[in-house]
Design a protein around this motif. Sequence first.
Motif, PDB file in Angstrom:
ATOM      1  N   ARG A   1     -33.329 -11.861  -4.107  1.00 13.16           N
ATOM      2  CA  ARG A   1     -33.839 -12.283  -3.281  1.00 13.16           C
ATOM      3  C   ARG A   1     -33.959 -11.607  -1.812  1.00 13.16           C
ATOM      4  O   ARG A   1     -34.137 -10.203  -1.871  1.00 13.16           O
ATOM      5  CB  ARG A   1     -31.976 -12.785  -2.123  1.00 13.16           C
ATOM      6  N   PHE A   2     -35.243 -11.667  -1.460  1.00 10.13           N
ATOM      7  CA  PHE A   2     -36.117 -11.514   0.076  1.00 10.13           C
ATOM      8  C   PHE A   2     -35.790 -11.456   0.843  1.00 10.13           C
ATOM      9  O   PHE A   2     -35.937 -12.778   1.176  1.00 10.13           O
ATOM     10  CB  PHE A   2     -37.665 -11.747  -0.793  1.00 10.13           C
ATOM     11  N   ILE A   3     -35.479 -10.680   1.411  1.00  9.93           N
ATOM     12  CA  ILE A   3     -35.620 -10.507   3.215  1.00  9.93           C
ATOM     13  C   ILE A   3     -37.134 -11.011   3.898  1.00  9.93           C
ATOM     14  O   ILE A   3     -37.944 -10.098   3.343  1.00  9.93           O
ATOM     15  CB  ILE A   3     -34.180 -10.288   3.949  1.00  9.93           C
ATOM     16  N   PRO A   4     -37.285 -11.421   5.265  1.00 14.17           N
ATOM     17  CA  PRO A   4     -38.421 -10.123   5.713  1.00 14.17           C
ATOM     18  C   PRO A   4     -38.567  -9.617   5.939  1.00 14.17           C
ATOM     19  O   PRO A   4     -40.000  -9.283   6.006  1.00 14.17           O
ATOM     20  CB  PRO A   4     -38.535 -11.680   6.613  1.00 14.17           C
ATOM     21  N   LYS A   5     -38.315  -8.232   6.035  1.00 18.16           N
ATOM     22  CA  LYS A   5     -38.206  -7.350   5.725  1.00 18.16           C
ATOM     23  C   LYS A   5     -39.222  -6.171   4.886  1.00 18.16           C
ATOM     24  O   LYS A   5     -39.540  -5.402   4.110  1.00 18.16           O
ATOM     25  CB  LYS A   5     -37.031  -6.175   6.090  1.00 18.16           C
TER      26      LYS A   5
ATOM     27  N   LEU B   1     -43.893 -16.395  -3.507  1.00 18.78           N
ATOM     28  CA  LEU B   1     -42.866 -16.345  -2.559  1.00 18.78           C
ATOM     29  C   LEU B   1     -42.630 -16.634  -1.322  1.00 18.78           C
ATOM     30  O   LEU B   1     -41.575 -16.878  -0.645  1.00 18.78           O
ATOM     31  CB  LEU B   1     -42.477 -15.884  -3.719  1.00 18.78           C
ATOM     32  N   GLN B   2     -43.528 -16.177  -0.964  1.00 21.24           N
ATOM     33  CA  GLN B   2     -43.759 -15.861   0.822  1.00 21.24           C
ATOM     34  C   GLN B   2     -43.465 -17.205   1.412  1.00 21.24           C
ATOM     35  O   GLN B   2     -42.367 -16.905   2.326  1.00 21.24           O
ATOM     36  CB  GLN B   2     -44.515 -15.019   1.316  1.00 21.24           C
ATOM     37  N   TYR B   3     -44.182 -17.865   1.247  1.00 17.86           N
ATOM     38  CA  TYR B   3     -43.295 -19.565   1.375  1.00 17.86           C
ATOM     39  C   TYR B   3     -42.632 -19.628   1.895  1.00 17.86           C
ATOM     40  O   TYR B   3     -42.685 -20.867   2.554  1.00 17.86           O
ATOM     41  CB  TYR B   3     -44.550 -20.654   1.111  1.00 17.86           C
ATOM     42  N   GLU B   4     -41.118 -19.167   0.816  1.00 15.98           N
ATOM     43  CA  GLU B   4     -39.826 -19.652   1.259  1.00 15.98           C
ATOM     44  C   GLU B   4     -39.688 -19.553   2.659  1.00 15.98           C
ATOM     45  O   GLU B   4     -38.133 -19.583   2.536  1.00 15.98           O
ATOM     46  CB  GLU B   4     -39.415 -19.770  -0.133  1.00 15.98           C
ATOM     47  N   MET B   5     -39.782 -18.634   3.110  1.00 16.84           N
ATOM     48  CA  MET B   5     -39.358 -17.650   3.494  1.00 16.84           C
ATOM     49  C   MET B   5     -39.466 -18.787   5.425  1.00 16.84           C
ATOM     50  O   MET B   5     -38.793 -18.576   6.623  1.00 16.84           O
ATOM     51  CB  MET B   5     -39.930 -16.359   4.624  1.00 16.84           C
ATOM     52  N   PHE B   6     -40.132 -19.892   5.469  1.00 16.99           N
ATOM     53  CA  PHE B   6     -40.731 -20.662   6.361  1.00 16.99           C
ATOM     54  C   PHE B   6     -41.063 -22.078   5.935  1.00 16.99           C
ATOM     55  O   PHE B   6     -41.728 -22.679   6.127  1.00 16.99           O
ATOM     56  CB  PHE B   6     -42.612 -20.538   6.476  1.00 16.99           C
TER      57      PHE B   6
ATOM     58  N   TRP C   1     -29.744 -18.184   4.142  1.00 14.87           N
ATOM     59  CA  TRP C   1     -30.265 -17.817   3.193  1.00 14.87           C
ATOM     60  C   TRP C   1     -31.922 -18.975   3.260  1.00 14.87           C
ATOM     61  O   TRP C   1     -32.959 -17.969   2.399  1.00 14.87           O
ATOM     62  CB  TRP C   1     -29.533 -17.576   2.028  1.00 14.87           C
ATOM     63  N   MET C   2     -31.687 -19.582   3.802  1.00 12.72           N
ATOM     64  CA  MET C   2     -32.956 -20.387   3.699  1.00 12.72           C
ATOM     65  C   MET C   2     -34.175 -19.735   4.539  1.00 12.72           C
ATOM     66  O   MET C   2     -34.460 -20.095   5.050  1.00 12.72           O
ATOM     67  CB  MET C   2     -33.045 -21.905   4.463  1.00 12.72           C
ATOM     68  N   ASP C   3     -33.430 -19.025   5.479  1.00 13.87           N
ATOM     69  CA  ASP C   3     -34.661 -17.980   6.609  1.00 13.87           C
ATOM     70  C   ASP C   3     -35.710 -16.704   5.172  1.00 13.87           C
ATOM     71  O   ASP C   3     -36.514 -16.396   5.547  1.00 13.87           O
ATOM     72  CB  ASP C   3     -34.306 -17.406   7.388  1.00 13.87           C
ATOM     73  N   TRP C   4     -34.509 -16.539   3.619  1.00 14.76           N
ATOM     74  CA  TRP C   4     -35.767 -15.259   3.521  1.00 14.76           C
ATOM     75  C   TRP C   4     -36.116 -16.724   1.512  1.00 14.76           C
ATOM     76  O   TRP C   4     -35.915 -18.146   1.491  1.00 14.76           O
ATOM     77  CB  TRP C   4     -34.228 -14.641   2.290  1.00 14.76           C
ATOM     78  N   ALA C   5     -37.019 -15.356   0.649  1.00 13.48           N
ATOM     79  CA  ALA C   5     -37.224 -16.017  -0.940  1.00 13.48           C
ATOM     80  C   ALA C   5     -36.437 -15.774  -1.310  1.00 13.48           C
ATOM     81  O   ALA C   5     -35.892 -14.320  -1.950  1.00 13.48           O
ATOM     82  CB  ALA C   5     -38.691 -15.470  -0.392  1.00 13.48           C
ATOM     83  N   VAL C   6     -35.468 -16.999  -1.544  1.00 19.60           N
ATOM     84  CA  VAL C   6     -34.389 -16.676  -3.633  1.00 19.60           C
ATOM     85  C   VAL C   6     -35.020 -17.561  -4.395  1.00 19.60           C
ATOM     86  O   VAL C   6     -35.184 -18.679  -4.084  1.00 19.60           O
ATOM     87  CB  VAL C   6     -33.686 -17.533  -2.796  1.00 19.60           C
ATOM     88  N   VAL C   7     -35.552 -17.172  -5.100  1.00 24.24           N
ATOM     89  CA  VAL C   7     -35.554 -17.744  -6.739  1.00 24.24           C
ATOM     90  C   VAL C   7     -34.771 -17.215  -8.233  1.00 24.24           C
ATOM     91  O   VAL C   7     -34.218 -16.072  -8.072  1.00 24.24           O
ATOM     92  CB  VAL C   7     -36.761 -17.133  -6.846  1.00 24.24           C
ATOM     93  N   ASP C   8     -34.224 -17.992  -9.114  1.00 23.09           N
ATOM     94  CA  ASP C   8     -33.384 -17.574 -10.090  1.00 23.09           C
ATOM     95  C   ASP C   8     -34.361 -16.407 -10.731  1.00 23.09           C
ATOM     96  O   ASP C   8     -35.810 -16.108 -10.535  1.00 23.09           O
ATOM     97  CB  ASP C   8     -33.330 -18.596 -11.133  1.00 23.09           C
ATOM     98  N   SER C   9     -33.919 -15.903 -11.595  1.00 21.88           N
ATOM     99  CA  SER C   9     -34.422 -14.112 -12.045  1.00 21.88           C
ATOM    100  C   SER C   9     -35.612 -14.932 -13.648  1.00 21.88           C
ATOM    101  O   SER C   9     -36.565 -14.759 -13.219  1.00 21.88           O
ATOM    102  CB  SER C   9     -33.484 -13.902 -12.907  1.00 21.88           C
ATOM    103  N   LEU C  10     -34.467 -16.201 -13.869  1.00 20.31           N
ATOM    104  CA  LEU C  10     -36.212 -16.504 -15.717  1.00 20.31           C
ATOM    105  C   LEU C  10     -36.937 -17.035 -14.749  1.00 20.31           C
ATOM    106  O   LEU C  10     -37.884 -16.276 -16.035  1.00 20.31           O
ATOM    107  CB  LEU C  10     -34.819 -17.186 -16.220  1.00 20.31           C
ATOM    108  N   PRO C  11     -37.247 -17.790 -14.344  1.00 23.09           N
ATOM    109  CA  PRO C  11     -38.343 -18.378 -13.667  1.00 23.09           C
ATOM    110  C   PRO C  11     -39.047 -17.159 -13.048  1.00 23.09           C
ATOM    111  O   PRO C  11     -40.241 -16.955 -13.040  1.00 23.09           O
ATOM    112  CB  PRO C  11     -37.955 -19.870 -12.636  1.00 23.09           C
ATOM    113  N   PHE C  12     -38.770 -16.736 -12.397  1.00 23.95           N
ATOM    114  CA  PHE C  12     -39.436 -15.647 -11.437  1.00 23.95           C
ATOM    115  C   PHE C  12     -39.675 -14.618 -12.662  1.00 23.95           C
ATOM    116  O   PHE C  12     -40.877 -13.851 -12.548  1.00 23.95           O
ATOM    117  CB  PHE C  12     -38.516 -14.596 -10.734  1.00 23.95           C
TER     118      PHE C  12
END
Length: 700
Positions: A564-568, A577-582, A599-610
């Motif tokens: 999980r990446f929050i905007p900060k 992946l930044q696009y996911e925050m928008f 959580w939809m305002d964050w960028a969230v991705v499963d570990s293995l694909p990332f």
Amino acid sequence: MFQEPDYRENLSLALSEVLHDIGVNERLVMRRRRHFMLEETMQNITIRFIDRNMTCYQLGSQSEGTTTRGLHSDSDVLFCYHEFNIIQDWSEWEHGKKNYLMIQDESTTPGYCFLQLLRPDIPLPVTVIPNEHYINDRSGRILLKNTLYIAVIQDAVVHGPSIARQGQDGFCDMDSVPALPCKSWPQSASDWLDRQGIGRWPTQDMRRYAVSTRCFVVATGSKVSEYPDLEWRISTSLAEKHLMFNLNITQIRCYVLLKMILKSFLNPQGEINISSFMCKTVLLHCIENTESSIWKENNLFICLTYCLLELHSCVQNDHCSHFIIRENNLMAGQFTAEKKHELSKNISDFLQNDRQMLLRIEIDDLGYRLQVKLNMVPHGAYYYQSSLAMHEFYMTEEYLNTAHNTSLTHVHILRHLHTKNIRTMKHCIGKLITINVNGNRLEKTAFKFMAPFLFTTYGSILASSRISENNQVSPQALVWLSAGLNSDISSSRLKLASVFYCTGDMERAELILRHIEQQYYSYPVVPICGCLNNPPSAVTEEYMRICGEQSEDCIKHITAFCVRFIPKEMNCTPHELQYEMFRSTQDDMIHRVQYADYWMDWAVVDSLPFLYFLQYKIFSHLQRYQDKQQSLSKLIRTIVTDINLKHRETALNILGQCMEQENRPHEALKCYMLSLQQRARNNVANFHICKLLSGVLSDQ
């Protein structure tokens, strides 16, 4: 009944063995209790972390360890709101609190009360109705309606005082009960403290502890009340939980059997004629009124019969006294005359044909297992899970739930932190560390699971701040990132690799990714996500074996949390992946669930694909073409074959961008379209499609 003198003892021992095999044994009961106490501790640490003035309590069969896999018991969570103060005497009034006077008179049902609103500045009643949640009664008192917290929530079903969120496959349903705290032990329960039964149970120590526990009022009225919208039920649930924790294994098995009989014969097709709470109450009365010496394994069948006879008497008399508040009749208004006759007959039929009826119980294959234990059929005549397999199942369920709860706490804390400045974040993490230093064993265990994710997030935020200034990572950020590396097998390390990737340190990033991939394939790893209410991951036999053999510390080696990446943390997040925050348009926002989709305002991705995506990008920068293509192939294979992915739409979005970079626009478009099939709304794939088509048209 059978006439052989020893058949009851043989049947009792066989039943005890069967229940032991399906998980109703001392070891698993204690493990279940500890698990739910740990979950409760995690929730309360999170509540303290985000400065909410409330406490949660895990209640019911799940937390007591008095259930089985086949009973599908609910998980009950009571939320106590401390800004309220429910008093029985004016001396208990507190300045600044939301004070209510508990009123019990001839117009209230026993075990229930009205709540009269008092002033917060001086101990006097309020005389003017403040809003629609209050009513002025005949005596001029301003009373609080019990509809205060009963709200219709999306995907929720209201059951009395609880807001029940229906569980997905693999999760038990959860009843969340809002409650207001009483300042003192209710006067209507005071007689219980001096009551003494034949069995001298509960002991004086148990009673003293019960008085020290908190009591509540919950928002539901009696079925026979003249004022159902005004009554609040007095709850002694913490005292009842303490009593259940003091049952021996035979008493617990008797309760489990009662619930199996209830579900199989008395409440068919999911009806709720007699509740499990009534069965629990009957059991407690029976324990109180019998010698403690009869509650042994070789008497289990006799104890069960005694409880059924008592339940039969309650149904016939339309009366089942609450164990602590005796005046509260749990069966008041519960049955029609026809239903009462039917239930009474069904219980009588069971008592007259007890063994045959027990052999018909299908829950957890109890009837089949019992036939084998009684040598009625040869071993192997029926297939059912061995006791070892059942143990592995329960341990796997416990560990997956612990991991899921850890992920949930991280989501809730991130929701709180993402609007805070760095100084406030550091202060919040300091509070968490203080809880660990001064905490009990459970709090220290909870800290062990929760803290690494927060350390990683804080380190990533510090890194993102410095990257924006000079494209470097401060030593302080690296310290925090390093402190969080053991959160699980992959997610925190992937964040560190992402930090190095974003600063151009490709060699260090690649080294970390290589280590993660080696570890990932050394264990049967499953992904964990607390963002979505998805079913838990499908697991292999090897995974279950590890859970059955190892301690809960193994969770960190066999789970992979989503990243999980929050905007900060924007500057530590790859731009793809930044696009996911928008992801959400104004129209999409309408289709969000307010308290679930933040959580939809964050960028969230499963570990293995990332992992494979980062490898693809890094190998591209390092001009290692063959390795780059292998990583792309692994990314594709993971998305296509891994049934456990939680954020598949995000994986497809980053794959689509990889395809664009490979100059394969048709495959990219296909990825985005597949992503929209996974999530039609709140999906940045819509933007990627427009961008892709715009580029294609420009080229033409």
